[in-house]
Design a protein around this motif. Structure first.
Motif, mmCIF file in Angstrom:
data_model
loop_
_atom_site.group_PDB
_atom_site.id
_atom_site.type_symbol
_atom_site.label_atom_id
_atom_site.label_comp_id
_atom_site.label_asym_id
_atom_site.label_seq_id
_atom_site.Cartn_x
_atom_site.Cartn_y
_atom_site.Cartn_z
ATOM 1 N N UNK A 11 0.784 -1.232 0.000
ATOM 2 C CA UNK A 11 0.000 0.000 0.000
ATOM 3 C C UNK A 11 0.812 1.277 0.000
ATOM 4 N N UNK A 12 2.149 1.171 -0.100
ATOM 5 C CA UNK A 12 2.972 2.386 -0.091
ATOM 6 C C UNK A 12 3.124 2.998 -1.480
ATOM 7 N N UNK A 13 3.101 2.178 -2.522
ATOM 8 C CA UNK A 13 3.229 2.660 -3.899
ATOM 9 C C UNK A 13 1.836 3.000 -4.430
ATOM 10 N N UNK A 14 1.651 4.227 -4.959
ATOM 11 C CA UNK A 14 0.317 4.569 -5.494
ATOM 12 C C UNK A 14 -0.071 3.762 -6.717
ATOM 13 N N UNK A 15 0.887 3.050 -7.315
ATOM 14 C CA UNK A 15 0.562 2.237 -8.478
ATOM 15 C C UNK A 15 0.520 3.044 -9.755
ATOM 16 N N UNK A 16 0.025 2.396 -10.800
ATOM 17 C CA UNK A 16 0.069 2.976 -12.143
ATOM 18 C C UNK A 16 -1.293 3.442 -12.643
ATOM 19 N N UNK A 17 -2.317 3.325 -11.805
ATOM 20 C CA UNK A 17 -3.659 3.711 -12.258
ATOM 21 C C UNK A 17 -3.770 5.196 -12.574
ATOM 22 N N UNK A 18 -2.947 6.017 -11.946
ATOM 23 C CA UNK A 18 -3.057 7.464 -12.134
ATOM 24 C C UNK A 18 -2.796 7.930 -13.551
ATOM 25 N N UNK A 19 -2.057 7.137 -14.349
ATOM 26 C CA UNK A 19 -1.819 7.501 -15.749
ATOM 27 C C UNK A 19 -2.764 6.741 -16.678
ATOM 28 N N UNK A 20 -3.692 5.984 -16.104
ATOM 29 C CA UNK A 20 -4.599 5.161 -16.902
ATOM 30 C C UNK A 20 -6.060 5.609 -16.806
ATOM 31 N N UNK A 21 -6.285 6.782 -16.252
ATOM 32 C CA UNK A 21 -7.651 7.287 -16.107
ATOM 33 C C UNK A 21 -8.271 7.525 -17.481
ATOM 34 N N UNK A 22 -9.532 7.108 -17.695
ATOM 35 C CA UNK A 22 -10.173 7.271 -19.003
ATOM 36 C C UNK A 22 -10.149 8.703 -19.530
ATOM 37 N N UNK A 23 -9.959 8.819 -20.836
ATOM 38 C CA UNK A 23 -9.739 10.108 -21.489
ATOM 39 C C UNK A 23 -10.993 10.974 -21.507
ATOM 40 N N UNK A 24 -10.789 12.303 -21.477
ATOM 41 C CA UNK A 24 -11.905 13.245 -21.640
ATOM 42 C C UNK A 24 -12.041 13.667 -23.102
#
Length: 530
Positions: A398-411
């Motif tokens: 739980x210390x690494x925020x992971x890679x989801x932050x660059x994978x958010x669906x496009x606007x």
């Protein structure tokens, strides 16, 4: 045999757009991006001016690692569509002059793959993986002490089965590693390559390309051991020479994901009978510093020169912090080990630098990979902890925020629900996401999208010529390349003060305006005709 034609060499100077299908566009409003969504946006991609699309894995998958846990390489995951839709997409893109690359994940498969399910039942398929007895008095200890490939993970790379045996997975337990010493593994992957080349793809991106071969003794990990027990082993080159024979029969190309600090070892993958190209992670991870960037560029070009391979330039991908955010932080480099929640970020500064970096990367000789949403200037999103899905986060405790932050669906559309992505997205879009919408940016000549469109229209003028550094003040990068109509210059100011421009006849494009004295402001880049 004659010289290769320009069409055959398209990949040497292409702009290739990375499509993370799950987050690109949702055609059926179920919250997950799909092939129908991509097909609907092909005109947008054609207008952007890209030469090819690279698709992250779109195969049947339980999605334990964003599709990199593949259950069947010949089946499109139902969340994305069907094989028939994929074939239509490949054909429709080709009609618009856009080629297609698919992602192959050869190091491992999903634990739902038919081979592994049979292996769990103690079938002969166990030989296709790495099954071993444990150590300790009762076999209760893993067969060796190899570290996980997920940065920050403290979890083992071995999982024990009820019958007492253990199996190897360098990533998650749901991604068992294949045994590449077995001929059936090699044969299957060559058939997979043929399957997709016959459906019209122009190339293949190879995931974790330096990890396939393992020391057959599976010894304990010793820092600095040469050869490494599972990274960059010599056996790999025979595998890729075989693959190259397959690709050549279809005029197909390869780009490898090869993370190696040794430039000479890296270049071996790019010999004329192996991979066509490989990702340049030195440039991606380099801080916003003139000296460090120049060194990265020089070393990249130097390591490619002996094998005649083109360099690749990339600022961001589906695994790393988005460029606008990274360049707006005190530490502007990228390292998986330093990712943390709540890192202070100046998005205005990061955006200014990202605009300049776009012109820098697009002016360099070689191919450029553009991750979806970079052309919109999207920042990294901080995902609420209860919505994070990336296994990198969980395997780090739980210390690494992971890679989801660059994978958010496009606007896509500012005034539409979920910024025009489709249904409620599988990852939440941050507040204010609609301000980055493509429709708003298309109407704004000063937007990031307009900058990328203009740059991709102008970029062919640089031609195929080499790079020559020009004299410049400290903190300023300036180089020339022979263009189609005379010499073209690229100047990037990373110094604290405005810089005078070299002699030129015309300003072609700038990442921002010049100052009142026609000097180049800090964190700004221009393209000039000499």
């Amino acid at each position: 045999m004659g010289q290769p034609t320009h069409a055959q060499n398209w990949w040497r100077s292409a702009v290739i757009y990375q499509v993370y299908v799950r987050s690109f566009a949702d055609g059926d409003d179920d919250g997950t991006g799909d092939l129908a969504g991509v097909r609907a946006k092909l005109p947008y991609l054609a207008e952007l001016g890209v030469n090819a699309l690279w698709f992250n894995p779109w195969y049947l998958s339980p999605m334990k690692d964003g599709g990199y846990d593949v259950a069947d390489y010949r089946v499109i995951d139902p969340a994305f569509g069907t094989l028939a839709e994929a074939e239509k997409l490949i054909a429709e893109a080709k009609e618009l002059g856009i080629r297609t690359l698919v992602d192959i994940v050869p190091n491992h498969v999903s634990d739902q793959h038919t081979w592994f399910r049979a292996a769990l039942a103690a079938g002969p398929e166990r030989k296709l993986f790495h099954f071993r007895p444990g150590r300790g008095e009762h076999g209760e200890l893993p067969p060796n002490d190899w570290p996980s490939q997920f940065a920050g993970s403290t979890e083992p790379v071995w999982t024990r089965l009820p019958d007492g045996t253990w199996y190897l997975h360098l990533f998650t337990p749901e991604q068992p590693d294949l045994n590449w010493a077995h001929p059936a593994v090699r044969q299957e992957h060559e058939e997979i390559l043929r399957f997709w080349f016959e459906r019209g793809v122009a190339g293949v991106r190879i995931d974790s390309a330096a990890l396939l071969a393992k020391d057959p003794d599976l010894p304990d990990f010793v820092e600095g051991r040469d050869p490494h027990p599972y990274v960059d082993r010599d056996e790999l080159h025979d595998i890729y020479r075989s693959w190259r024979t397959v690709a050549d029969a279809y005029d197909g190309i390869f780009v490898g994901e090869v993370w190696l600090p040794d430039t000479e070892r890296f270049a071996r993958y790019l010999r004329p009978d192996e991979l066509h190209s490989a990702f340049n992670f030195s440039f991606l991870s380099c801080p916003w510093d003139a000296g460090r960037l120049r060194t990265s560029i020089d070393e990249t070009l130097a390591e490619h020169a002996p094998v005649g391979a083109p360099a690749t330039w990339v600022l961001c991908n589906h695994d790393v912090t988005r460029t606008v955010t990274r360049y707006g932080r005190a530490d502007t480099g990228f390292d998986f080990a330093t990712k943390a929640f709540g890192t202070p970020t100046d998005l205005a500064l990061g955006t200014r630098r990202a605009r300049a970096a776009a012109l820098l990367s697009l002016a360099l000789p070689g191919a450029v990979y553009l991750y979806q949403g970079e052309e919109l200037g999207l920042p990294e999103a901080e995902i609420p902890r209860d919505r994070i899905q990336d296994p990198m986060h969980f395997r780090s405790g739980g210390t690494d925020p992971g890679r989801d932050g660059c994978r958010v669906p496009l606007p896509w559309t500012a005034d539409a629900p979920y910024a025009g992505f489709g249904g409620e997205p599988w990852l939440p879009q941050p507040n204010g996401w609609s301000a980055y919408a493509a429709d708003l940016q298309a109407a704004d000549p000063g937007s990031m999208l307009s900058l990328y469109r203009a740059a991709l229209r102008t970029r062919p003028e640089f031609g195929d010529g080499p790079l020559t550094w020009l004299p410049a003040p400290e903190g300023v990068l300036a180089f020339a390349r022979p263009g189609q109509e005379g010499r073209l210059l690229c100047v990037v100011n990373l110094a604290d003060a405005p810089a005078d421009l070299p002699a030129h006849s015309r300003l072609l494009l700038g990442s921002g305006p010049l100052d009142p004295q026609a000097r180049l402001p800090k964190d700004t880049a221009v393209w000039l005709r000499g």
